[in-house]
Write a protein that holds these residues in place. Structure first.
Motif, PDB file in Angstrom:
ATOM      1  N   CYS A 130      48.072  45.893  37.673  1.00 36.61           N
ATOM      2  CA  CYS A 130      46.774  46.494  37.334  1.00 36.61           C
ATOM      3  C   CYS A 130      46.382  47.512  38.407  1.00 36.61           C
ATOM      4  O   CYS A 130      46.500  47.252  39.597  1.00 36.61           O
ATOM      5  CB  CYS A 130      45.712  45.414  37.234  1.00 36.61           C
ATOM      6  SG  CYS A 130      44.119  46.054  36.714  1.00 36.61           S
ATOM      7  N   CYS A 152      40.596  40.336  40.381  1.00 36.13           N
ATOM      8  CA  CYS A 152      41.700  40.662  39.483  1.00 36.13           C
ATOM      9  C   CYS A 152      43.007  40.234  40.150  1.00 36.13           C
ATOM     10  O   CYS A 152      43.252  40.564  41.304  1.00 36.13           O
ATOM     11  CB  CYS A 152      41.713  42.166  39.206  1.00 36.13           C
ATOM     12  SG  CYS A 152      43.118  42.670  38.205  1.00 36.13           S
ATOM     13  N   HIS A 187      43.307  48.581  38.482  1.00 38.33           N
ATOM     14  CA  HIS A 187      41.858  48.328  38.580  1.00 38.33           C
ATOM     15  C   HIS A 187      41.053  49.566  38.182  1.00 38.33           C
ATOM     16  O   HIS A 187      40.094  49.929  38.835  1.00 38.33           O
ATOM     17  CB  HIS A 187      41.477  47.883  39.993  1.00 38.33           C
ATOM     18  CG  HIS A 187      42.412  46.860  40.588  1.00 38.33           C
ATOM     19  ND1 HIS A 187      42.625  45.625  40.029  1.00 38.33           N
ATOM     20  CD2 HIS A 187      43.193  46.899  41.692  1.00 38.33           C
ATOM     21  CE1 HIS A 187      43.503  44.943  40.763  1.00 38.33           C
ATOM     22  NE2 HIS A 187      43.869  45.692  41.770  1.00 38.33           N
ATOM     23  N   HIS A 208      37.715  48.153  36.351  1.00 35.49           N
ATOM     24  CA  HIS A 208      36.918  47.146  37.070  1.00 35.49           C
ATOM     25  C   HIS A 208      37.268  47.263  38.547  1.00 35.49           C
ATOM     26  O   HIS A 208      38.216  47.953  38.920  1.00 35.49           O
ATOM     27  CB  HIS A 208      37.215  45.733  36.554  1.00 35.49           C
ATOM     28  CG  HIS A 208      38.681  45.405  36.542  1.00 35.49           C
ATOM     29  ND1 HIS A 208      39.375  45.064  35.409  1.00 35.49           N
ATOM     30  CD2 HIS A 208      39.599  45.398  37.550  1.00 35.49           C
ATOM     31  CE1 HIS A 208      40.642  44.861  35.704  1.00 35.49           C
ATOM     32  NE2 HIS A 208      40.813  45.048  36.997  1.00 35.49           N
TER      33      HIS A 208
END
Ligand SMILES: [Zn+2]
Length: 186
Positions: free
Chosen positions: A70, A65, A72, A75
């Motif tokens: 983000c 990523c 995460h 994911h």
């Protein structure tokens, strides 16, 4: 990869700018994902390559990523394909003529070691080592296991576990700053 957000990430966040190295590693940007890879849209593709007859063959691909904002949550920072298990990264270097090899924690530390001209392979995480992997490091004069200073001794524990299984192992600690390449000068 060229002109993609993945290229910017690799250059600016990871300090990897050598186009020849980026090409050799086969790093790529998932602009138009293939079927069943839709969730990797916009990620950086990190292939695991082995020597093939007419060029590198891909054994698996992991997806990092690269989104700045983000957390995460849905994911991992870097995701494996389902069912692919843990593997060593950059096993091509195990076939290079060399007396010395480095073992790094994760793909990024491995790539950073490569930028210094070292032979290096990567273990995916602190839980990514399997005892059978030790076989691949027999016969070297020196096996340098790189840990990170400042990760609350997680990587030191990991390195000591490996060193106990590899005859010529030496554990070395290097500082690592978030988003900066580790200082791995020989
Ligand atoms: Zn993310």
């Amino acid at each position: 990869m060229a002109d993609s957000p993945a290229f910017d990430y690799v250059a600016n966040r990871r300090g990897i700018t050598d186009p020849a190295l980026i090409r050799r590693l086969g790093l790529g940007y998932v602009g138009e994902p293939s079927t069943s890879h839709e969730r990797f849209q916009g990620m950086l593709a990190v292939p695991y390559l082995r020597h093939g007859y007419s060029g590198p063959n891909v054994t698996t691909i992991r997806f990092a990523c690269i989104a700045d904002d983000c957390a995460h949550e849905h994911h991992d920072k870097i995701s494996s394909l389902p069912g692919h298990g843990v593997r060593l990264y950059n096993t091509r270097d195990l076939l290079a003529p060399a007396d010395e090899i480095c073992i790094c924690l994760g793909e990024w530390d491995t790539i950073t070691a490569l930028t210094y001209g070292l032979h290096a392979v990567g273990v995916q995480s602190v839980t990514g080592w399997k005892p059978y992997m030790a076989q691949a490091f027999q016969g070297y004069k020196k096996v340098r296991i790189f840990t990170r200073i400042g990760d609350r001794d997680q990587s030191m524990q990991w390195a000591n576990e490996l060193a106990a299984q590899i005859p010529a192992a030496i554990v070395e600690s290097h500082p690592v700053a978030r988003g900066e390449p580790a200082a791995l000068r020989p």
